[in-house]
Structures are given as C-alpha cells and as structure tokens.
Design a protein around this motif. Sequence first.
Motif, mmCIF file in Angstrom:
data_model
loop_
_atom_site.group_PDB
_atom_site.id
_atom_site.type_symbol
_atom_site.label_atom_id
_atom_site.label_comp_id
_atom_site.label_asym_id
_atom_site.label_seq_id
_atom_site.Cartn_x
_atom_site.Cartn_y
_atom_site.Cartn_z
ATOM 1 N N TYR A 87 0.848 -1.201 0.000
ATOM 2 C CA TYR A 87 0.000 0.000 0.000
ATOM 3 C C TYR A 87 0.879 1.245 0.000
ATOM 4 O O TYR A 87 1.776 1.398 0.849
ATOM 5 C CB TYR A 87 -0.917 0.018 1.219
ATOM 6 C CG TYR A 87 -1.766 1.270 1.293
ATOM 7 C CD1 TYR A 87 -2.757 1.525 0.346
ATOM 8 C CD2 TYR A 87 -1.549 2.214 2.311
ATOM 9 C CE1 TYR A 87 -3.535 2.685 0.409
ATOM 10 C CE2 TYR A 87 -2.326 3.376 2.383
ATOM 11 C CZ TYR A 87 -3.313 3.600 1.421
ATOM 12 O OH TYR A 87 -4.062 4.753 1.485
ATOM 13 N N ASP A 136 0.731 5.113 0.567
ATOM 14 C CA ASP A 136 -0.131 6.159 1.105
ATOM 15 C C ASP A 136 -0.097 7.404 0.229
ATOM 16 O O ASP A 136 -1.112 8.085 0.065
ATOM 17 C CB ASP A 136 0.315 6.500 2.535
ATOM 18 C CG ASP A 136 -0.631 7.492 3.220
ATOM 19 O OD1 ASP A 136 -1.862 7.358 3.003
ATOM 20 O OD2 ASP A 136 -0.154 8.359 3.952
ATOM 21 N N LYS A 169 -2.197 6.547 -2.648
ATOM 22 C CA LYS A 169 -3.470 5.954 -2.221
ATOM 23 C C LYS A 169 -3.803 4.718 -3.095
ATOM 24 O O LYS A 169 -4.926 4.517 -3.537
ATOM 25 C CB LYS A 169 -4.626 6.961 -2.315
ATOM 26 C CG LYS A 169 -4.392 8.281 -1.593
ATOM 27 C CD LYS A 169 -4.153 8.074 -0.114
ATOM 28 C CE LYS A 169 -3.947 9.433 0.595
ATOM 29 N NZ LYS A 169 -3.566 9.283 2.010
ATOM 30 N N SER A 208 -7.452 1.991 -6.050
ATOM 31 C CA SER A 208 -7.262 3.218 -5.263
ATOM 32 C C SER A 208 -8.089 3.131 -3.984
ATOM 33 O O SER A 208 -9.282 2.776 -4.020
ATOM 34 C CB SER A 208 -7.696 4.440 -6.075
ATOM 35 O OG SER A 208 -6.879 4.595 -7.218
ATOM 36 N N ASP A 228 -8.199 5.057 0.158
ATOM 37 C CA ASP A 228 -7.641 5.960 1.171
ATOM 38 C C ASP A 228 -7.904 5.360 2.547
ATOM 39 O O ASP A 228 -9.058 5.211 2.968
ATOM 40 C CB ASP A 228 -8.284 7.338 1.056
ATOM 41 C CG ASP A 228 -7.639 8.364 1.978
ATOM 42 O OD1 ASP A 228 -6.715 7.984 2.724
ATOM 43 O OD2 ASP A 228 -8.075 9.532 1.951
ATOM 44 N N THR A 250 -6.776 6.609 5.380
ATOM 45 C CA THR A 250 -6.533 7.629 6.411
ATOM 46 C C THR A 250 -7.533 7.512 7.561
ATOM 47 O O THR A 250 -7.164 7.553 8.747
ATOM 48 C CB THR A 250 -6.604 9.032 5.799
ATOM 49 O OG1 THR A 250 -5.657 9.135 4.737
ATOM 50 C CG2 THR A 250 -6.310 10.099 6.842
#
Length: 702
Positions: free
Chosen positions: A215, A217, A220, A242, A244, A246
């Motif tokens: 992965y 970051d 993403k 894709s 995210d 977070t």
Amino acid sequence: MLCRPFILFTMAAAFTSFCFWLFSCLSVISLARAEDPDQFIYNGFRDANLHLDGNAKIHPTGRLQLTNITKQLVGHAFHPSPINFNASSPSSVRSLSFSTNFVIAMVPELKSASGHGLAFVISQSTDFSRAEAVQYLGLFSATNNGNSANHIFAVEFDTIQSLDMKDIDNNHVGIDVNSVISNRSIPAAYFSNKERKNKSLNLISGDPIQVWIDYSDGEKLLNVTLAPTTSPKPYQPLLSTSIDLTGILLDTMYVGFSAATGTIANNKHYILGWSFNRSGQAQSLDISGLPKLPKVGGRTKTVLRLIMIIAAALLLLIITGATYVYRKKKYEEINEDWEKEYGPQRFSYKTLYKATKGFKDKQLLGSGGFGKVYKGTLPFSDEEIAVKKVSHESDQGMKEFVSEIVSMGRLRHRNLVRLRGYCRRKKELLLVYDYMANGSLDKFLFNDDNPNLNWSQRFQIIRGVADALLYLHEGWEQVVLHRDIKASNVLLDSNLNGRLGDFGLARLYDRDGDPQTTRLVGTLGYLDPELARTGKATETADVFAFGAFLLEVACGRKPFDPNLHPEDIFLVDLVGRCWKRGIILDASDPRLQGNYVVEEMEKVLKLGLLCSNSRPDLRPTIKEVEQYLVGNASLPDIHLDSAQNRPSSILETLSLDHSTETNTSMANNSESNCIISCSSSVERGVSLNSLSSTETVLRIGR
C-alpha cells in the motif's frame, strides 16, 4: 626527550577510545535494526511469540494453523506488538504505507466442497470475542458488520460464495473495510511472467500460495499479488485499486490473520511464513526453508488406504472363490466308487471341454437322435478325437452302460472305430472315439456336395463292415451286439476304408448267456421286426440291419423314405420286386451309371434280401455273409414272406397303417425319435394304443 613518548602514549589511548566508541555505535544501530518495531520476518513460526486465540496454534515444525475442519470455528494470529502508524517519515509527514509478504495454504475437507476462507487483517484491537465464524471470517458479527467504528482493514481470500455478502464467486480475493462486503473483489489468479497472461489459481488446491500486499499512502494505491510458491513474483498484480486508509488506520494498529470455518464442509487454514514492513518493502521469504504442509488426509487417508487395500483383497478373494466355484461347477462330473476300475478309460470333462473348444458349433461334426458329435484335439498329445454326447436317465442303467462301454473300449479291429473312453457329467455320457477324417458314409451316398463313391470303393467298405461285425459276434471274448448298423454309423478314414463306429447303443453278453434287454432301440428301416415280438436283441437283429445297409450302399438310397410312393417307402420292397421280375440290377444306384462288377452287385443285392428276411432262422449268420462276399460259398435261395410274397418290416409287425395320412405323419417326424410301448408277447393285429410294457425306441430317419 621525555615529552615525545608521552605524546605517543596519549595518541594510542585516544585511538583505542575512538575504536571502542565506533564499535559501540554500530552495535546500537544493529540492535536497533534487529528490534525495529516497524518490520519483522518469520520464515516459519517455531518459537515465534505471536498472539493466538480461538483454534490457532503453532506446530513444532513451525507451521501456523488457524483452524481445523471443526464446524463454525474461528482462529486468529497477530504480531504481539502493535505497529506505530503515527511515526514520522524523513519528511516529518505521517505515512500509512506498508508492505507484507506471506504464504498461505487452505486444505479442504472434501475435494468437491470447501469451507470459508482466511484474511490478512490490520485492526485496532486483537479482541474478536464477539466476532462470528462462517461468512464473517471471525472478524465481524451480524451486529457490527459495516460499522465505521470497527477500524478494520482486511484482504480476504474467500472460498465460499455468500450471496448475502455479495460475493462474486467461491474463489476470490476481496478488499474489506470495516465489513466483509468487499469494496472490490476479483477471482483468484496470477500473472505468468513466462506466458505473459493471467492464469486461474485455486485457493483450496491444498498447495501453498504466496501473497504480496503493498500500500502506497502517497498514491493511495493498494496492490495485491498472488502466485504459486513455485513461481517468482509476477510483474503485474492481480488487483490494483485506489483506496484511502486515512480514516481507517489509527496511530497504532495490530497486524495478523483471521480464519473461520462453516457449517458443512470446511478447510484447514495454514500460514507458513510472513514478513511485514511499515516503512519500506517487506523482506522476501525463504520459500525453501518454510515448514512443509502435512500430507493430505494424514491418518484418515492412511486408514482409508488400508480399508481400500483390505476391500480390494476381499474382493479379489471373492472373485477367486467365485471363479473356482464356477469352474468347478462348469467342469463338474459324476465319479462314483464303482468307476475306479475304469480309471484309464475315463476322460475328465475339463479335458474334453478344452479339446472341443467348449463344444462350440464350429466343432460340430454331426447330430442325431441320441446326441451330437464334436471334433476335438487332446491338449497334451494333439491327437484328434470325436466326442459324442449321449443322455441317459436311469442310474442303474448308466452303471451297466458304462461297464459295457468300457469293456467295448478294449475292442481292437482295423474296421472298427476305436472307442477310447468316456466321461460322465450329470445325466450326460460323453463317448470318445478316434477321429475319422472323411466323416460318415451316408454323406457320400446321399449328399451331392460330396464326391460319388465308385463301386470298388463301396464293395471294399461293405467287406470291411462285414469283417468288423464278424469280429463283434464271433471274434472277441464276449458277444457284442452293435444294434445300430447303418451308413451314418460307418465312418471313413483318410483312405476311405470303412470303419463301423458309434457304440452308443451297443450291448454285450457272455457266449453262454441270455441277451435280455428291457429297452429296444434302433432306426426304422434297419430294425428287426422280431424285436417287437421277443423284446430281445440277438446277432440276427444285427444281420437284419446289415442287410438294410447292403441295400443302402448298393442302391444309393435310404432303407426307409416316407416321401416316396407307398409301394417304395421301404427299399427292401423295391429290391424284392425287382428280384421277382428278374431285373434286380435295376435297383442299383443310378449315380454309378452301370459302372460296377455285375456279379458283385447282384451278390450284394441278393444278400441284402437274404439278411432282411422276417424270419431270423432264414437269415444267414455274419460268418456266412462274410463267406458269400469273399466268394467262398454260393448264395442260397431267397425265401420271401409267404403271406405278402416279400420280406416284412417292423411296421407290419406293429400293425401300423400305411395310409397316406400315416405316411405324411412319418415324413413330418423323419428326423425325430418315436417311442412306442410294446410287449414281448405282441401279436400281429394288436392296435398301437393297446401296446404296453417294455419300452421300445424307434429312431426314424437315416
């Protein structure tokens, strides 16, 4: 001068201190790397300090097993320390990037069905006490599946299609965020670097599968790559999506694996090796050094194999036993104590069965009212034989029959077909003779497909049969009555010499004995009329049959033919009329076209009439017949029946009607057996329906 050594000493001490400091710094850096909380590697899990719960365990070999095949089971294995995703990167910016490499294996309980799969998990907690098995993979429950407070990221390797979880099939890889309803999923496969294309991969093949999950970051971007452990890492990932993370990954998270079993068929879930790195590429695993999977089936397979071996052995034993019983039944024959003295004359049924190739039709030489004759070759000597099957009803009669057959097996004469022996099987008697290459005489006389015999050959055959009959009546230690002399029972060897055969109806008795019989047999046209009165077969009955045989050979037609004009049904009638008119030679076989020795032809025809006389005392003996044939004696006058001016037949003796209706009936039964009951005191004129007592068998035909 003293200052210089001091300076040198001071410099050496300083250098030593620097080296010690440098070594200490390197050791601290190495130790820090060895205990780096952001990365680890397990090439097998022997002595690994993992956090395990549920059914998870580590085998002594280093194999990590999450579940067995127990239904609705959960297993978890996590790295013991949480991973700090809050650590700053060199740019002092928080990064959630990670990389992991591991080897999994799922071994199904049944080849035709599987259980649920396993998942790589990043979770805020290792407490999954409320999680459920089956389709929830030990991560969620019906109450929290899809809850954003879960903070769980997983890559599932699922082997069951759960429709309520919107699975695409039963062999897929899925990206799960806080739920087992995947954000994205794809059928399991891998990119072959050599073939430059994707190839399907069966997750429950039972073979190890290597997985890479990376992965980024910054981008993403999540990449998931699969391949068999026998293949290098593919150039292209299976799934690239894709995402995210977070809001999913907190400052500290636990990494590990979860697996669950189902309610029907299940898998055993294994992890063989694992590496992880939060700040860079995960280290490659040493595939060759990973622990081995247990043999499929293990003890169960061994037990099943043993059961199969035992079952196969029992089946083989049953088949062998059944074959033995079948073969024993197939070749079963009667062998009683009283037959031991006949041992050398007895053939086994198995020998005769093999000799005749199982009594196949292609081995059939001929058939008649008393059985079929087959050609055979003895297995060990390659001698050719003829085997005749005869039926017999009475046990006592069989004993007497065998006794006489064996006795006649000792008969030896150049014009007799040697009876080599016999075999008994149930109510069947098999007689074994020498094989005669040219078959029976009747085929040459009546079958246009066979070459015609000239007169010289016919006369030679007649003399040979007469010699054989003389041997039977007067030349052996007992009197032998053949009781079935006719052209079909005279066989021809390779030189067309005539040999009298078929002793299936023969009887023998001592010279001072009484030839009593209780069952009179013969063939219509050859059967002595006197038998109906006395019920006893004597030498004169054989002479009567020989007379019919003489006329049969000389005239080229059967002694009894119901298809002809009533006056000509019996051959003896026709020859008698020709003799009375002085044209006896007109009765000779037209196929000879007059090519014969007149004296011999006339002698044979007249001798046939003499032997066919209805009065036994007016018939010549077989010795006299032989003398007439060789010319050592002159023929006596012929005495015809005073009442009808001709020799009589057994039909008149039994008062059978010679009407057209009777003739038609006879014609329809010309190849069958006619059984007539009669008494030894039967007189002319008694109706057929009133006859009883002693059974007489008349064979109507050739």
